[in-house]
Design a protein around this motif. Structure first.
Motif, PDB file in Angstrom:
ATOM      1  N   LYS A 249       0.977  -1.287  -0.049  1.00 34.39           N
ATOM      2  CA  LYS A 249       0.119   0.032   0.075  1.00 34.39           C
ATOM      3  C   LYS A 249       0.944   1.023  -0.019  1.00 34.39           C
ATOM      4  O   LYS A 249       1.430   1.403   1.017  1.00 34.39           O
ATOM      5  N   LEU A 250       0.985   2.100  -1.089  1.00 32.84           N
ATOM      6  CA  LEU A 250       1.612   3.344  -1.270  1.00 32.84           C
ATOM      7  C   LEU A 250       0.969   4.511  -1.178  1.00 32.84           C
ATOM      8  O   LEU A 250      -0.314   4.729  -1.356  1.00 32.84           O
ATOM      9  N   ASP A 251       1.353   5.578  -0.255  1.00 31.62           N
ATOM     10  CA  ASP A 251       0.846   6.709   0.160  1.00 31.62           C
ATOM     11  C   ASP A 251       1.731   7.703  -0.284  1.00 31.62           C
ATOM     12  O   ASP A 251       3.217   7.712   0.034  1.00 31.62           O
ATOM     13  N   SER A 252       1.554   8.667  -1.118  1.00 31.19           N
ATOM     14  CA  SER A 252       2.413   9.820  -1.611  1.00 31.19           C
ATOM     15  C   SER A 252       1.837  10.928  -1.747  1.00 31.19           C
ATOM     16  O   SER A 252       0.729  11.240  -2.204  1.00 31.19           O
ATOM     17  N   MET A 253       2.857  12.006  -1.428  1.00 27.59           N
ATOM     18  CA  MET A 253       2.427  13.570  -1.627  1.00 27.59           C
ATOM     19  C   MET A 253       3.507  14.329  -1.876  1.00 27.59           C
ATOM     20  O   MET A 253       4.593  13.967  -1.494  1.00 27.59           O
ATOM     21  N   VAL A 254       3.386  15.415  -2.871  1.00 27.00           N
ATOM     22  CA  VAL A 254       4.457  16.376  -2.868  1.00 27.00           C
ATOM     23  C   VAL A 254       3.775  17.814  -3.014  1.00 27.00           C
ATOM     24  O   VAL A 254       2.788  18.177  -3.658  1.00 27.00           O
TER      25      VAL A 254
ATOM     26  N   THR B  99       2.034  30.062  -6.354  1.00 25.46           N
ATOM     27  CA  THR B  99       1.039  29.459  -6.085  1.00 25.46           C
ATOM     28  C   THR B  99       1.401  28.061  -5.555  1.00 25.46           C
ATOM     29  O   THR B  99       2.548  27.501  -5.947  1.00 25.46           O
ATOM     30  N   THR B 100       0.761  27.320  -4.808  1.00 23.28           N
ATOM     31  CA  THR B 100       0.878  25.960  -4.094  1.00 23.28           C
ATOM     32  C   THR B 100      -0.123  24.931  -4.408  1.00 23.28           C
ATOM     33  O   THR B 100      -1.155  25.250  -4.556  1.00 23.28           O
ATOM     34  N   LEU B 101       0.288  23.760  -5.201  1.00 20.53           N
ATOM     35  CA  LEU B 101      -0.360  22.623  -5.480  1.00 20.53           C
ATOM     36  C   LEU B 101       0.047  21.353  -4.649  1.00 20.53           C
ATOM     37  O   LEU B 101       1.247  21.425  -4.288  1.00 20.53           O
ATOM     38  N   PHE B 102      -0.853  20.459  -4.243  1.00 17.02           N
ATOM     39  CA  PHE B 102      -0.462  19.556  -3.397  1.00 17.02           C
ATOM     40  C   PHE B 102      -0.984  18.053  -3.942  1.00 17.02           C
ATOM     41  O   PHE B 102      -2.025  17.401  -3.664  1.00 17.02           O
ATOM     42  N   PRO B 103      -0.354  17.708  -5.053  1.00 13.89           N
ATOM     43  CA  PRO B 103      -0.914  16.399  -5.693  1.00 13.89           C
ATOM     44  C   PRO B 103      -0.411  15.207  -4.748  1.00 13.89           C
ATOM     45  O   PRO B 103       0.666  15.226  -4.054  1.00 13.89           O
ATOM     46  N   ASN B 104      -1.301  14.189  -4.806  1.00 10.56           N
ATOM     47  CA  ASN B 104      -0.975  12.796  -4.068  1.00 10.56           C
ATOM     48  C   ASN B 104      -1.638  11.636  -4.495  1.00 10.56           C
ATOM     49  O   ASN B 104      -2.715  11.924  -5.247  1.00 10.56           O
ATOM     50  N   LEU B 105      -1.294  10.587  -4.310  1.00 12.27           N
ATOM     51  CA  LEU B 105      -1.852   9.281  -4.810  1.00 12.27           C
ATOM     52  C   LEU B 105      -1.670   8.366  -3.770  1.00 12.27           C
ATOM     53  O   LEU B 105      -0.658   8.160  -3.021  1.00 12.27           O
ATOM     54  N   THR B 106      -2.780   7.520  -3.536  1.00  7.14           N
ATOM     55  CA  THR B 106      -2.665   6.287  -2.556  1.00  7.14           C
ATOM     56  C   THR B 106      -2.833   5.249  -3.561  1.00  7.14           C
ATOM     57  O   THR B 106      -3.847   5.261  -4.717  1.00  7.14           O
ATOM     58  N   TRP B 107      -2.256   4.020  -3.436  1.00  9.60           N
ATOM     59  CA  TRP B 107      -2.257   2.874  -4.444  1.00  9.60           C
ATOM     60  C   TRP B 107      -1.927   1.690  -3.793  1.00  9.60           C
ATOM     61  O   TRP B 107      -1.107   1.524  -2.978  1.00  9.60           O
ATOM     62  N   VAL B 108      -2.354   0.428  -4.194  1.00 11.50           N
ATOM     63  CA  VAL B 108      -2.330  -0.690  -3.609  1.00 11.50           C
ATOM     64  C   VAL B 108      -1.656  -1.465  -4.792  1.00 11.50           C
ATOM     65  O   VAL B 108      -2.100  -1.688  -5.747  1.00 11.50           O
ATOM     66  N   ASP B 109      -0.626  -1.873  -4.578  1.00  8.06           N
ATOM     67  CA  ASP B 109       0.515  -2.847  -5.750  1.00  8.06           C
ATOM     68  C   ASP B 109       0.466  -4.001  -5.360  1.00  8.06           C
ATOM     69  O   ASP B 109       0.691  -4.581  -4.136  1.00  8.06           O
ATOM     70  N   ASN B 110       0.339  -5.138  -6.297  1.00  8.00           N
ATOM     71  CA  ASN B 110       0.630  -6.446  -6.169  1.00  8.00           C
ATOM     72  C   ASN B 110       2.001  -6.874  -6.985  1.00  8.00           C
ATOM     73  O   ASN B 110       1.689  -7.430  -8.078  1.00  8.00           O
TER      74      ASN B 110
END
Length: 161
Positions: A51-56, A108-119
């Motif tokens: 399970k991946l959680d990411s943000m920048v 200006t500030t943006l906050f892209p993020n992704l949550t993903w489940v990888d097998n």
């Protein structure tokens, strides 16, 4: 960094984070890819899930605009390399925003993020976040982009099914 829970039993938590400013490349023409974070290698078995959680946090220096415009040309991507192979995308999103009329340059500030489940299957895997920019679109809108606070977490769960 790795956190091993339950006396070495799963789940295992892997994480990396940074608040050091990192310039994102915007090429004059075409696209450019900048790696913003990379996890240490993770070894999995055949049924393990990751399970991946990411943000920048992206700080955009926007040029003066005579009219409002839709910002496109930035892609946020999670990638995986298995057993030392090439990195391949596992999930991505287009970073988009509406930019208003600006009489002067502004940030200006943006906050892209992704949550993903990888097998990912059996092997040793490295996960990373990259930002891809398209200079042919962004060149007239932005003077620069900086990655600020960012994080990438992986939780490895043993699936005994």
């Amino acid at each position: 960094m790795v956190c091993v829970c339950n006396g070495g039993l799963f789940p295992q938590l892997f994480f990396t984070q940074s608040s050091t400013e990192l310039p994102i490349t915007i090429s004059v023409a075409g696209t450019a890819v900048t790696e913003v974070l990379r996890l240490e290698p993770i070894t999995t078995l055949s049924n393990d899930l990751v399970k991946l959680d990411s943000m920048v946090e992206l700080e955009l220096s926007v040029l003066a605009l005579l009219s409002g415009v839709a910002l496109t040309g930035i892609t946020y991507r999670l990638e995986r390399s298995t057993n030392g192979g090439a990195f391949t995308p596992i999930a991505e999103l287009d970073v988009e925003s509406l930019l208003p009329v600006l009489a002067l340059d502004a940030n200006t500030t943006l906050f892209p993020n992704l949550t993903w489940v990888d097998n990912p299957g059996v092997g040793t895997h490295v996960y990373r976040i990259v930002i891809e920019t398209d200079g042919s679109i962004l060149g007239s809108l932005l003077s620069d982009i900086t990655a600020e606070t960012r994080a990438l977490n992986a939780l490895v769960v043993r699936n005994n099914a």
